[in-house]
Design a protein around this motif. Sequence first.
Motif, short mmCIF file in Angstrom:
data_model
loop_
_atom_site.label_atom_id
_atom_site.label_comp_id
_atom_site.label_asym_id
_atom_site.label_seq_id
_atom_site.Cartn_x
_atom_site.Cartn_y
_atom_site.Cartn_z
N PHE A 263 0.33 -0.99 -0.13
CA PHE A 263 -0.16 -0.09 -0.06
C PHE A 263 1.15 1.30 0.01
N HIS A 264 0.43 2.89 -0.61
CA HIS A 264 1.03 3.53 -0.03
C HIS A 264 1.13 4.16 0.86
N GLY A 265 2.36 4.93 1.44
CA GLY A 265 2.66 5.37 3.09
C GLY A 265 2.60 6.95 2.64
N THR A 266 2.07 7.63 3.95
CA THR A 266 2.50 9.13 4.02
C THR A 266 3.79 9.29 4.45
N PRO A 267 4.42 10.51 4.53
CA PRO A 267 5.12 10.62 5.25
C PRO A 267 5.01 11.48 6.66
N ASN A 268 3.71 12.10 6.97
CA ASN A 268 2.93 12.22 8.49
C ASN A 268 2.84 10.57 9.18
N ASN A 269 2.91 9.53 8.16
CA ASN A 269 3.16 7.99 9.21
C ASN A 269 3.92 7.36 8.85
N ASN A 270 5.45 8.83 9.08
CA ASN A 270 6.40 7.74 8.83
C ASN A 270 7.15 6.91 7.50
N LEU B 238 4.56 5.18 6.38
CA LEU B 238 3.74 3.49 6.57
C LEU B 238 2.31 4.19 5.56
N CYS B 239 1.46 2.15 5.28
CA CYS B 239 0.43 3.04 5.16
C CYS B 239 -0.73 2.77 6.43
N SER B 240 -2.02 3.50 6.53
CA SER B 240 -2.37 3.27 7.43
C SER B 240 -2.73 1.92 8.62
N LEU B 241 -2.61 1.19 7.85
CA LEU B 241 -2.36 -0.37 8.45
C LEU B 241 -1.53 -0.18 9.30
N CYS B 242 -0.52 -0.19 9.04
CA CYS B 242 1.15 -0.44 9.11
C CYS B 242 1.51 0.61 10.75
N TYR B 243 0.67 1.64 9.81
CA TYR B 243 0.60 2.69 11.12
C TYR B 243 0.51 2.70 12.32
N LYS B 244 -1.11 1.99 12.04
CA LYS B 244 -1.69 1.48 13.93
C LYS B 244 -0.86 0.71 14.35
N ALA B 245 -0.53 -0.85 13.39
CA ALA B 245 0.51 -1.64 14.53
C ALA B 245 1.67 -1.22 14.91
N PHE B 246 1.87 -0.15 15.01
CA PHE B 246 3.41 0.32 14.19
C PHE B 246 3.21 1.67 16.26
N LEU B 247 1.83 1.88 16.07
CA LEU B 247 1.15 2.66 17.75
C LEU B 247 1.51 1.68 18.79
N ILE B 248 1.00 0.67 18.64
CA ILE B 248 0.82 0.00 19.51
C ILE B 248 1.51 -0.56 19.35
#
Length: 143
Positions: A19-26, A28-38
């Motif tokens: 998936f496509h990531g954004t610079p705001n989320n390091n 990461l895509c939204s799913l991977c960013y949520k897993a990263f926060l957890i």
Amino acid sequence: MTFCVKAEKTILCSRGCGFHGTPNNNNLCSLCYKAFLIEEEEAKKNVTVATLSGGMSSLTLDDDSGKTEDVDSTIMKIKQRCMICKKKVGLIGFSCRCEGGMFCRVHRYPEEHACTFDFRSIGRVNLAKENRLCKVDKLENRI
């Protein structure tokens, strides 16, 4: 006047999920960013546990992920069966107050499984609590 906004260069997720990531989320895509926060929250919890138990002589952090899978698999293997006919009851099993276990739809009634629970006395106690005895004073002008 019309302005054309140039699309930003798309960046794929840094974890490689496609998936496509954004610079705001390091990146990461939204799913991977949520897993990263957890993962970060769990790491903070482990650090706080280590700092709280600093007075102890040794600290061991066990990985319970393997243990929970074993417990979950044993729970899933337990099958509910009727105590009389040994039929699988699944989600619709009926339990009785006599603590006889689970019963199927045929044996759910107290008469069918020789229930030892005294429903009559429990009913009488409930009625006595709900319907209190009302006594009126027979003398209206009592001092």
